[in-house]
Design an enzyme around this catalytic site. Sequence first.
Site, PDB file in Angstrom:
ATOM      1  N   GLY A  57       0.823  -1.199   0.000  1.00  0.00           N
ATOM      2  CA  GLY A  57       0.000   0.000   0.000  1.00  0.00           C
ATOM      3  C   GLY A  57       0.858   1.250   0.000  1.00  0.00           C
ATOM      4  O   GLY A  57       1.894   1.299   0.667  1.00  0.00           O
ATOM      5  N   ALA A  58       0.439   2.262  -0.760  1.00  0.00           N
ATOM      6  CA  ALA A  58       1.206   3.507  -0.850  1.00  0.00           C
ATOM      7  C   ALA A  58       0.288   4.718  -0.771  1.00  0.00           C
ATOM      8  O   ALA A  58       0.478   5.714  -1.459  1.00  0.00           O
ATOM      9  CB  ALA A  58       2.016   3.540  -2.145  1.00  0.00           C
ATOM     10  N   GLY A  59      -0.711   4.612   0.093  1.00  0.00           N
ATOM     11  CA  GLY A  59      -1.574   5.755   0.343  1.00  0.00           C
ATOM     12  C   GLY A  59      -0.990   6.620   1.437  1.00  0.00           C
ATOM     13  O   GLY A  59       0.230   6.667   1.642  1.00  0.00           O
TER      14      GLY A  59
ATOM     15  N   SER B 132       2.360  -1.180  -4.587  1.00  0.00           N
ATOM     16  CA  SER B 132       1.230  -0.261  -4.670  1.00  0.00           C
ATOM     17  C   SER B 132       0.300  -0.643  -5.809  1.00  0.00           C
ATOM     18  O   SER B 132       0.708  -1.305  -6.764  1.00  0.00           O
ATOM     19  CB  SER B 132       1.748   1.168  -4.887  1.00  0.00           C
ATOM     20  OG  SER B 132       0.695   2.072  -5.150  1.00  0.00           O
TER      21      SER B 132
ATOM     22  N   ALA C 273      -1.019  -6.200  -5.547  1.00  0.00           N
ATOM     23  CA  ALA C 273      -0.908  -7.558  -5.000  1.00  0.00           C
ATOM     24  C   ALA C 273      -2.219  -8.302  -5.172  1.00  0.00           C
ATOM     25  O   ALA C 273      -3.290  -7.752  -4.915  1.00  0.00           O
ATOM     26  CB  ALA C 273      -0.522  -7.515  -3.526  1.00  0.00           C
TER      27      ALA C 273
ATOM     28  N   CYS D  72     -16.130   6.228   8.804  1.00  0.00           N
ATOM     29  CA  CYS D  72     -15.495   7.489   8.427  1.00  0.00           C
ATOM     30  C   CYS D  72     -16.607   8.509   8.224  1.00  0.00           C
ATOM     31  O   CYS D  72     -17.354   8.419   7.248  1.00  0.00           O
ATOM     32  CB  CYS D  72     -14.671   7.296   7.155  1.00  0.00           C
ATOM     33  SG  CYS D  72     -13.741   8.741   6.656  1.00  0.00           S
TER      34      CYS D  72
ATOM     35  N   CYS E 126      -8.396  16.172  14.174  1.00  0.00           N
ATOM     36  CA  CYS E 126      -9.099  16.354  12.900  1.00  0.00           C
ATOM     37  C   CYS E 126      -9.335  17.822  12.626  1.00  0.00           C
ATOM     38  O   CYS E 126      -9.703  18.582  13.521  1.00  0.00           O
ATOM     39  CB  CYS E 126     -10.438  15.615  12.926  1.00  0.00           C
ATOM     40  SG  CYS E 126     -11.352  15.730  11.369  1.00  0.00           S
TER      41      CYS E 126
END
Length: 425
Positions: free
Chosen positions: A10-12, A36, A80, A161, A355
């Site tokens: 993952g590359a977020g 990614s 992946a 979220c 936040c």
Amino acid sequence: MKKPVIAILGAGLGGSVAAFEIKEAVGSNAEVTVVSQGDTFHFVPSNPWVAVGWRKREAIEVHLPPIMARKKIGFTGVGARRVHPQENRLELADGDSLFYDYLVIATGPELAFDEIEGLGPDGFTQSVCHVEHAERAAEAFEALARNPGPIVVGAVQGASCYGPAYEFAMILDTELRRRKIRDQVPMTFVTAEPYVGHLGLDGVGDTKGLLESEMRQRHIKFITNARVAKVSEGQMAVEEIAEDGSVKAIHDLPFAYSMMLPAFRGVPAVMGIEGLTNPKGFILADKHQRNPTYPNVFSLGVCVAIPPMGKTPVPVGVPKTGFMIESMVTAIAENLKALLAGEGPSREATWNAICLADFGDSGVAFIAQPQIPPRNLNWAAEGRWVHLAKIGFEKYFISKIRRGEATPFYEKLALDLIGARKLKA
């Protein structure tokens, strides 16, 4: 002698920061490789702005391969297909395999639009979860502006979220007022939360009062304890659930435009792996971010399994905010450094929440230390300064990614902006 391999899936927001910080921590003692889905980082918190045309996609994107190469981090954008933890192997989407000594899972979630008929960009509602969705939402918004009608915004049952739903409702209101057509657009906020401002955190400070007041001032009606039964073209069937679980009321909401945040689940690459995930596909992790069954597997961010706050009439998940994700990254980086030195892991993430929720012309900021109550610090405030702070934060964060820097983005900037250092006990 072959160096140990640390693979980051993952590359977020979490995975990219993890790559920089882990490489900085382990130095030349290990090879770090990122896997990614694509070559581009997107700054997800800016998606609501993209969806009303306040940002263009290219402004919030970063091309990762040259940055990773400069930092001596391996990178592939093929994605992946499956994690094989018993073999210490990542099966890549192109059929190749990457063998690892340590794996850091930072995939984020899969968006579960299919759990509700008609939900999502392939159905009848918009999304701001991905920049491609936000671009489509912007096109739909322009169509609404040409032919005004009702709006329904919110988050469905099981969502974890909620901040972006509140942000987007207020941003829509701000932009519609600027275009002088707000009077032609009734708006309803629909949420699984038991009350406005719950946020999956049982509120922070007076988020209930602040957000309810904001809704009333902006003439946004709201339905809480809401379960979306079905979405069809221009119509949303919503069941309002009572405390005992019975249906209190049924609302048939017409809309010309709708954006509803979905529930999350684990990505297909990890779904159903016994000992690695819970039934929803989220990664099981101990206090050191390690998986109990596969101790060489770490996880961070939205993909981590966190139990809900407590029983609510409609299922409500717990968010993983940027500050929490960042602390998970630091814990993993330090624990990997210790393991490579022959020591045991000792670093634990600090599960605090910070936040900055932008409303287009103002906003609400909150701090929860720790994220789960009871808390040592429970604070919320509002004002135009939050809107300006969010703009500054966006520029700061994206510039750091472009430079490949592993500084603590959320902790340093957010705490300074909202004066949290002075508020600490």
